[in-house]
Design an enzyme around this catalytic site. Structure first.
Site, PDB file in Angstrom:
ATOM      1  N   GLY A  18      -1.970   3.338   5.372  1.00 21.95           N
ATOM      2  CA  GLY A  18      -3.270   3.343   6.027  1.00 21.95           C
ATOM      3  C   GLY A  18      -3.409   2.281   7.092  1.00 21.95           C
ATOM      4  O   GLY A  18      -4.305   1.440   7.024  1.00 21.95           O
TER       5      GLY A  18
ATOM      6  N   ASN B  75      -3.089   2.824  10.801  1.00 22.13           N
ATOM      7  CA  ASN B  75      -3.230   3.192  12.220  1.00 22.13           C
ATOM      8  C   ASN B  75      -4.575   2.748  12.798  1.00 22.13           C
ATOM      9  O   ASN B  75      -4.855   2.933  13.975  1.00 22.13           O
ATOM     10  CB  ASN B  75      -2.998   4.691  12.444  1.00 22.13           C
ATOM     11  CG  ASN B  75      -3.917   5.566  11.610  1.00 22.13           C
ATOM     12  OD1 ASN B  75      -5.038   5.194  11.304  1.00 22.13           O
ATOM     13  ND2 ASN B  75      -3.423   6.736  11.226  1.00 22.13           N
TER      14      ASN B  75
ATOM     15  N   GLY C 147      -8.311  -0.070  11.755  1.00 17.14           N
ATOM     16  CA  GLY C 147      -8.983  -0.956  10.813  1.00 17.14           C
ATOM     17  C   GLY C 147      -8.167  -2.145  10.349  1.00 17.14           C
ATOM     18  O   GLY C 147      -7.329  -2.685  11.074  1.00 17.14           O
ATOM     19  N   ILE C 148      -8.407  -2.543   9.110  1.00 21.20           N
ATOM     20  CA  ILE C 148      -7.756  -3.725   8.549  1.00 21.20           C
ATOM     21  C   ILE C 148      -6.245  -3.523   8.453  1.00 21.20           C
ATOM     22  O   ILE C 148      -5.471  -4.447   8.708  1.00 21.20           O
ATOM     23  CB  ILE C 148      -8.347  -4.046   7.160  1.00 21.20           C
ATOM     24  CG1 ILE C 148      -9.839  -4.383   7.283  1.00 21.20           C
ATOM     25  CG2 ILE C 148      -7.605  -5.212   6.507  1.00 21.20           C
ATOM     26  CD1 ILE C 148     -10.550  -4.522   5.957  1.00 21.20           C
ATOM     27  N   GLY C 149      -5.826  -2.313   8.096  1.00 20.08           N
ATOM     28  CA  GLY C 149      -4.396  -2.037   8.013  1.00 20.08           C
ATOM     29  C   GLY C 149      -3.693  -2.204   9.341  1.00 20.08           C
ATOM     30  O   GLY C 149      -2.568  -2.723   9.414  1.00 20.08           O
TER      31      GLY C 149
ATOM     32  N   SER D 106     -11.035  -4.615  -3.956  1.00 23.41           N
ATOM     33  CA  SER D 106     -12.347  -4.919  -3.394  1.00 23.41           C
ATOM     34  C   SER D 106     -13.195  -5.634  -4.437  1.00 23.41           C
ATOM     35  O   SER D 106     -13.025  -5.440  -5.648  1.00 23.41           O
ATOM     36  CB  SER D 106     -13.053  -3.630  -2.956  1.00 23.41           C
ATOM     37  OG  SER D 106     -14.405  -3.880  -2.621  1.00 23.41           O
TER      38      SER D 106
ATOM     39  N   TYR E  72     -15.383   4.953  -6.043  1.00 17.53           N
ATOM     40  CA  TYR E  72     -14.731   3.913  -5.243  1.00 17.53           C
ATOM     41  C   TYR E  72     -14.579   2.627  -6.057  1.00 17.53           C
ATOM     42  O   TYR E  72     -13.490   2.029  -6.102  1.00 17.53           O
ATOM     43  CB  TYR E  72     -15.551   3.639  -3.983  1.00 17.53           C
ATOM     44  CG  TYR E  72     -14.957   2.588  -3.075  1.00 17.53           C
ATOM     45  CD1 TYR E  72     -13.917   2.895  -2.205  1.00 17.53           C
ATOM     46  CD2 TYR E  72     -15.430   1.275  -3.094  1.00 17.53           C
ATOM     47  CE1 TYR E  72     -13.367   1.935  -1.370  1.00 17.53           C
ATOM     48  CE2 TYR E  72     -14.885   0.304  -2.271  1.00 17.53           C
ATOM     49  CZ  TYR E  72     -13.854   0.641  -1.405  1.00 17.53           C
ATOM     50  OH  TYR E  72     -13.305  -0.320  -0.585  1.00 17.53           O
TER      51      TYR E  72
END
Length: 423
Positions: free
Chosen positions: A125, A127, A129-131, A255, A285
């Site tokens: 994950g 491509n 954001g945080i990744g 999280s 989640y």
């Protein structure tokens, strides 16, 4: 930002100077008395420095044959060993380390002076954001990155952006297809990783996640949030285990929302993935993030003898990323709080810290927030429930994919369950 050498007790008294040997030991010289000693004159502790020079520095000789250090980016020269800026105290225990960074620290700051050349990392994950910030930060320091994503076009664009923004070598950035909503895709991805990264993996960062989805099922007939965030990552990790060596770091991006997870005993015994009748997108989640911490702890204990380090972390609260794209109300809320939350660079800092910090080279089984360890929730630390969830997870995988790569863990769960019943 906190610096490990900034505390007043580390300040040297007048006349004292800190120097280093080529093999990474620090000694102290008093120019007034000509006294030389291995321990800090104030703290009484020994110090060591990295064996390698900081990223971007080279060692050479001047015209007289004296050792000279050159910073390649600026051409500046010094006779002072730049490794001394990264001197750390020898630890009595693996968790004996001070907090160097905090919530305002960026991933670039965490990586200051670190050379990751020759290291191999797989990130899910990444491509956006945080990744993406995690991949960009590691690549900027020479790490070979395998970007495991579902959208290959977006991944190729991300690679181009990283090369443009960091001057990283495009040869160090590769993509591989991974659809976490398909356990078959996970298995194919794992089998392909060896063709890209030969026989070992230094860093595995399990970052991909979905949030706020309505109830949907994957092709494996499992609730999507549960499978994408947790179960597929567990399966991928177990499949990649043969590539782990001494010093490999496995990073579960969890999280703080795990603290709001809710499990009923009957719920655990029947199924750890929510059914349509009991579904709550937020609770799905929260629970998925709880499972990641629990499993990270179990695997840390299982792989401790192999010197594989497994830790989990929280990147930041309500960071604005594509994670909130599933519903317009989430997008609005995340937009409203955006000025008060971490930037993407700050959100990537804890992931990068756990994956690379030298003081964590033997640290395993901890949960981190703001680049320092902190206690996970009481539920997350319940070993009995964790092993029950692990056993059910393995059965869910086995029912769909067979027992390859997970049989030894299934057997271990059976033995543990049998021992628990006889006690």
């Amino acid at each position: 930002m906190h610096n490990i050498e900034s505390d007043s007790e580390d300040d040297l008294a007048g006349g004292w100077e800190q120097k280093s040997t080529e093999d990474g030991n620090v000694y102290f010289v008093n120019s007034c008395t000509n006294k030389v000693q291995w321990t800090h004159p104030t703290t009484g502790r020994k110090k060591v420095i990295p064996k390698e020079l900081p990223f971007g520095w080279i060692q050479t000789l001047d015209d007289s044959g004296k050792t000279l250090y050159v910073k390649q980016e600026t051409g500046s020269k010094t006779y002072v060993d730049p490794r001394l800026a990264f001197a750390t105290e020898e630890k009595a225990h693996v968790t004996d380390f001070r907090q160097r960074f905090d919530s305002s620290t960026t991933a670039f700051q965490v990586l200051h002076g670190i050379d990751l050349s020759g290291k191999y990392a797989l990130i899910t994950g990444c491509n956006s954001g945080i990744g993406y910030e995690t991949a960009k930060s590691l690549a900027r320091h020479g790490c070979n990155i395998l970007m495991a994503n579902r959208n290959m076009e977006a991944t190729q664009n991300a690679i181009k952006d990283i090369v443009r923004d960091t001057n990283a070598s495009e040869d160090n950035l590769k993509s591989i297809y991974l659809d976490l909503a398909s356990l078959d895709s996970v298995k194919k991805c794992a089998s392909s990783v060896k063709t890209v990264f030969a026989d070992h993996l230094d860093i595995l960062i399990l970052n991909a996640a979905v949030f706020g989805l309505p109830y949907t099922e994957t092709e494996d007939k499992l609730e999507t949030t549960f499978q994408v965030n947790y179960l597929a990552h567990l399966y991928l990790t177990l499949l990649l285990e043969p590539m782990f060596k001494k010093g490999t770091r496995v990073v579960f991006v969890s999280s703080e929302s795990h603290r709001f997870a809710y499990l009923k005993n009957v719920f655990i015994q029947q199924n750890i993935a929510m059914t349509k009748d009991t579904f709550s997108s937020m609770m799905a989640y929260n629970n998925s993030k709880l499972y990641m911490i629990m499993i990270a702890k179990i695997l840390s204990e299982e792989w401790k003898d192999k010197r594989v380090c497994v830790n989990s972390l929280h990147p930041g609260n309500l960071v604005y990323t594509n994670l909130c794209k599933s519903w317009w109300l989430y997008r609005l809320f995340f937009s409203m709080v955006r000025p008060f939350t971490k930037s993407l660079q700050q959100a990537a800092a804890t992931t990068v810290y756990v994956a690379t910090a030298s003081e964590l080279s033997a640290v395993t089984g901890l949960y981190f927030n703001n680049c320092f360890y902190c206690p996970a929730s009481e539920l997350a630390r319940d070993k009995d429930i964790a092993w029950e969830i692990f056993a059910i997870s393995l059965k869910m995988i086995a029912d769909r994919m067979g027992t390859d790569a997970i049989l030894k863990y299934i057997d271990k769960c059976k033995v543990k369950n049998s021992n628990d019943k006889t006690q």
